[in-house]
Design a protein around this motif. Structure first.
Motif, PDB file in Angstrom:
ATOM      1  N   LEU A  81     -60.878  -4.291  10.869  1.00 27.87           N
ATOM      2  CA  LEU A  81     -60.753  -3.966   9.552  1.00 27.87           C
ATOM      3  C   LEU A  81     -59.673  -5.326   8.883  1.00 27.87           C
ATOM      4  O   LEU A  81     -59.849  -5.091   7.390  1.00 27.87           O
ATOM      5  CB  LEU A  81     -59.285  -2.541   9.601  1.00 27.87           C
ATOM      6  CG  LEU A  81     -60.389  -1.764   9.948  1.00 27.87           C
ATOM      7  CD1 LEU A  81     -59.551  -0.516   9.969  1.00 27.87           C
ATOM      8  CD2 LEU A  81     -60.887  -1.239   8.499  1.00 27.87           C
ATOM      9  N   ALA A  82     -58.684  -6.142   9.574  1.00 22.93           N
ATOM     10  CA  ALA A  82     -57.815  -7.513   9.037  1.00 22.93           C
ATOM     11  C   ALA A  82     -59.179  -8.424   8.178  1.00 22.93           C
ATOM     12  O   ALA A  82     -59.201  -8.666   7.352  1.00 22.93           O
ATOM     13  CB  ALA A  82     -57.293  -7.289  10.342  1.00 22.93           C
ATOM     14  N   GLU A  83     -60.202  -8.513   8.932  1.00 26.40           N
ATOM     15  CA  GLU A  83     -61.612  -9.210   8.673  1.00 26.40           C
ATOM     16  C   GLU A  83     -61.989  -9.183   7.240  1.00 26.40           C
ATOM     17  O   GLU A  83     -61.865  -9.797   6.064  1.00 26.40           O
ATOM     18  CB  GLU A  83     -63.056  -9.421   9.233  1.00 26.40           C
ATOM     19  CG  GLU A  83     -62.041  -9.874  10.689  1.00 26.40           C
ATOM     20  CD  GLU A  83     -63.786 -10.182  11.998  1.00 26.40           C
ATOM     21  OE1 GLU A  83     -64.567  -9.364  11.170  1.00 26.40           O
ATOM     22  OE2 GLU A  83     -63.196 -10.952  13.183  1.00 26.40           O
ATOM     23  N   THR A  84     -61.585  -7.913   7.325  1.00 22.28           N
ATOM     24  CA  THR A  84     -62.771  -7.325   5.828  1.00 22.28           C
ATOM     25  C   THR A  84     -61.161  -7.156   4.492  1.00 22.28           C
ATOM     26  O   THR A  84     -61.282  -6.930   3.484  1.00 22.28           O
ATOM     27  CB  THR A  84     -63.195  -5.972   5.836  1.00 22.28           C
ATOM     28  OG1 THR A  84     -62.098  -4.929   6.336  1.00 22.28           O
ATOM     29  CG2 THR A  84     -64.753  -5.960   7.230  1.00 22.28           C
ATOM     30  N   GLY A  85     -60.029  -7.633   5.607  1.00 23.90           N
ATOM     31  CA  GLY A  85     -59.063  -7.148   3.891  1.00 23.90           C
ATOM     32  C   GLY A  85     -58.787  -5.779   4.018  1.00 23.90           C
ATOM     33  O   GLY A  85     -57.545  -5.874   3.076  1.00 23.90           O
ATOM     34  N   THR A  86     -58.918  -4.581   4.177  1.00 21.88           N
ATOM     35  CA  THR A  86     -58.510  -3.261   4.476  1.00 21.88           C
ATOM     36  C   THR A  86     -57.005  -3.098   5.137  1.00 21.88           C
ATOM     37  O   THR A  86     -56.761  -2.314   4.200  1.00 21.88           O
ATOM     38  CB  THR A  86     -59.757  -2.390   5.345  1.00 21.88           C
ATOM     39  OG1 THR A  86     -60.828  -2.198   4.570  1.00 21.88           O
ATOM     40  CG2 THR A  86     -59.324  -0.671   4.550  1.00 21.88           C
ATOM     41  N   THR A  88     -53.975  -5.658   7.302  1.00 26.89           N
ATOM     42  CA  THR A  88     -53.124  -6.592   6.977  1.00 26.89           C
ATOM     43  C   THR A  88     -52.015  -7.363   8.250  1.00 26.89           C
ATOM     44  O   THR A  88     -51.526  -5.864   8.707  1.00 26.89           O
ATOM     45  CB  THR A  88     -52.593  -6.892   5.653  1.00 26.89           C
ATOM     46  OG1 THR A  88     -52.533  -6.792   4.108  1.00 26.89           O
ATOM     47  CG2 THR A  88     -51.819  -8.567   5.599  1.00 26.89           C
ATOM     48  N   ARG A  89     -52.966  -7.488   9.091  1.00 31.44           N
ATOM     49  CA  ARG A  89     -52.096  -8.312  10.550  1.00 31.44           C
ATOM     50  C   ARG A  89     -50.534  -9.014   9.855  1.00 31.44           C
ATOM     51  O   ARG A  89     -50.370 -10.128   8.831  1.00 31.44           O
ATOM     52  CB  ARG A  89     -52.264  -9.016  11.133  1.00 31.44           C
ATOM     53  CG  ARG A  89     -51.697  -9.433  12.781  1.00 31.44           C
ATOM     54  CD  ARG A  89     -53.231  -9.931  13.264  1.00 31.44           C
ATOM     55  NE  ARG A  89     -52.489 -10.149  14.722  1.00 31.44           N
ATOM     56  CZ  ARG A  89     -53.260 -10.344  15.504  1.00 31.44           C
ATOM     57  NH1 ARG A  89     -55.054 -10.682  15.710  1.00 31.44           N
ATOM     58  NH2 ARG A  89     -53.043 -10.168  16.775  1.00 31.44           N
ATOM     59  N   THR A  90     -50.002  -8.333  10.104  1.00 29.69           N
ATOM     60  CA  THR A  90     -48.670  -8.518   9.747  1.00 29.69           C
ATOM     61  C   THR A  90     -47.418  -9.165  10.923  1.00 29.69           C
ATOM     62  O   THR A  90     -46.719  -9.963  10.187  1.00 29.69           O
ATOM     63  CB  THR A  90     -47.090  -7.023   9.304  1.00 29.69           C
ATOM     64  OG1 THR A  90     -46.768  -7.286  10.286  1.00 29.69           O
ATOM     65  CG2 THR A  90     -48.154  -6.339   8.892  1.00 29.69           C
ATOM     66  N   ARG A  91     -47.846  -9.666  11.712  1.00 29.74           N
ATOM     67  CA  ARG A  91     -47.249 -10.059  13.259  1.00 29.74           C
ATOM     68  C   ARG A  91     -48.207 -10.055  13.896  1.00 29.74           C
ATOM     69  O   ARG A  91     -49.762  -9.623  14.618  1.00 29.74           O
ATOM     70  CB  ARG A  91     -46.120  -9.121  12.859  1.00 29.74           C
ATOM     71  CG  ARG A  91     -45.342  -9.820  14.555  1.00 29.74           C
ATOM     72  CD  ARG A  91     -44.375  -9.442  14.904  1.00 29.74           C
ATOM     73  NE  ARG A  91     -43.174  -9.726  16.016  1.00 29.74           N
ATOM     74  CZ  ARG A  91     -42.733  -9.318  16.393  1.00 29.74           C
ATOM     75  NH1 ARG A  91     -41.842  -8.108  15.909  1.00 29.74           N
ATOM     76  NH2 ARG A  91     -42.135  -9.719  17.660  1.00 29.74           N
ATOM     77  N   GLN A  92     -48.282 -11.571  14.734  1.00 24.99           N
ATOM     78  CA  GLN A  92     -49.426 -11.789  15.580  1.00 24.99           C
ATOM     79  C   GLN A  92     -48.814 -11.053  17.077  1.00 24.99           C
ATOM     80  O   GLN A  92     -49.958 -10.640  17.742  1.00 24.99           O
ATOM     81  CB  GLN A  92     -49.394 -13.547  15.133  1.00 24.99           C
ATOM     82  CG  GLN A  92     -49.730 -14.166  14.151  1.00 24.99           C
ATOM     83  CD  GLN A  92     -51.417 -13.963  14.222  1.00 24.99           C
ATOM     84  OE1 GLN A  92     -52.049 -14.232  14.814  1.00 24.99           O
ATOM     85  NE2 GLN A  92     -51.158 -13.645  12.639  1.00 24.99           N
ATOM     86  N   ARG A  93     -47.719 -11.644  17.705  1.00 26.57           N
ATOM     87  CA  ARG A  93     -47.333 -11.336  19.212  1.00 26.57           C
ATOM     88  C   ARG A  93     -45.743 -11.064  18.535  1.00 26.57           C
ATOM     89  O   ARG A  93     -45.392 -11.298  18.274  1.00 26.57           O
ATOM     90  CB  ARG A  93     -47.752 -12.745  19.527  1.00 26.57           C
ATOM     91  CG  ARG A  93     -48.580 -13.498  20.295  1.00 26.57           C
ATOM     92  CD  ARG A  93     -48.172 -14.026  21.349  1.00 26.57           C
ATOM     93  NE  ARG A  93     -50.082 -14.948  21.486  1.00 26.57           N
ATOM     94  CZ  ARG A  93     -50.943 -14.098  21.554  1.00 26.57           C
ATOM     95  NH1 ARG A  93     -50.579 -12.872  22.412  1.00 26.57           N
ATOM     96  NH2 ARG A  93     -51.978 -15.283  21.585  1.00 26.57           N
ATOM     97  N   PRO A  94     -45.682  -9.552  19.244  1.00 25.13           N
ATOM     98  CA  PRO A  94     -46.838  -8.483  19.217  1.00 25.13           C
ATOM     99  C   PRO A  94     -47.576  -8.239  18.358  1.00 25.13           C
ATOM    100  O   PRO A  94     -47.469  -8.317  17.214  1.00 25.13           O
ATOM    101  CB  PRO A  94     -46.529  -7.147  20.079  1.00 25.13           C
ATOM    102  CG  PRO A  94     -44.706  -7.771  19.357  1.00 25.13           C
ATOM    103  CD  PRO A  94     -44.614  -9.100  19.235  1.00 25.13           C
ATOM    104  N   ALA A  95     -49.045  -8.413  18.083  1.00 24.63           N
ATOM    105  CA  ALA A  95     -49.578  -7.949  17.356  1.00 24.63           C
ATOM    106  C   ALA A  95     -49.444  -6.633  15.664  1.00 24.63           C
ATOM    107  O   ALA A  95     -49.637  -5.352  16.992  1.00 24.63           O
ATOM    108  CB  ALA A  95     -51.432  -7.526  17.254  1.00 24.63           C
ATOM    109  N   ARG A  96     -49.150  -6.295  14.865  1.00 25.48           N
ATOM    110  CA  ARG A  96     -48.685  -5.660  13.824  1.00 25.48           C
ATOM    111  C   ARG A  96     -49.730  -5.620  12.977  1.00 25.48           C
ATOM    112  O   ARG A  96     -49.767  -6.586  12.409  1.00 25.48           O
ATOM    113  CB  ARG A  96     -47.471  -5.510  13.795  1.00 25.48           C
ATOM    114  CG  ARG A  96     -46.541  -5.123  14.922  1.00 25.48           C
ATOM    115  CD  ARG A  96     -45.160  -4.937  14.529  1.00 25.48           C
ATOM    116  NE  ARG A  96     -44.938  -3.590  14.617  1.00 25.48           N
ATOM    117  CZ  ARG A  96     -44.847  -2.703  15.022  1.00 25.48           C
ATOM    118  NH1 ARG A  96     -44.963  -2.538  16.331  1.00 25.48           N
ATOM    119  NH2 ARG A  96     -44.339  -1.006  14.507  1.00 25.48           N
TER     120      ARG A  96
END
Length: 101
Positions: A81-86, A88-96
């Protein structure tokens, strides 16, 4: 050929020809006993949950707990979903992740 178990019951050693030992009603259930979701249903569940709380960031683990599903599967869904823009990844580690508004 029959095998005798500890209770004295006899059972066939193998399933009859043309049948697989893994083909039974539980094949449509996951390890938790829940029904398996059809293609796309997990994505819909994730998006529905995130839409109800658009101001919050979620980890895959938090979503998995809320939805009663595997966090690994949730994570793969969120990355797609992040690849399609639906989302947004707000944090890398830990992933959010947060729903894109």
């Amino acid at each position: 050929m029959l095998i005798t178990d500890s209770g004295g019951q006899q059972a066939p050693a193998r399933p009859p020809t043309g049948q697989s030992a893994g083909t039974h009603a539980s094949a449509s259930r996951n390890r938790n006993g829940q029904r398996r979701l059809a293609y796309g249903q997990l994505t819909a569940l994730v998006l529905k949950h995130m839409h109800t709380r658009p101001h919050l960031d979620f980890s895959p683990y938090e979503l998995a707990k809320a939805l009663g599903r595997s966090h690994g599967t949730i994570r793969r869904t969120l990355l797609r979903l992040a690849e399609t823009g639906t989302v947004t990844r707000t944090r890398q580690r830990p992933a959010r992740f947060r729903i894109t508004t």
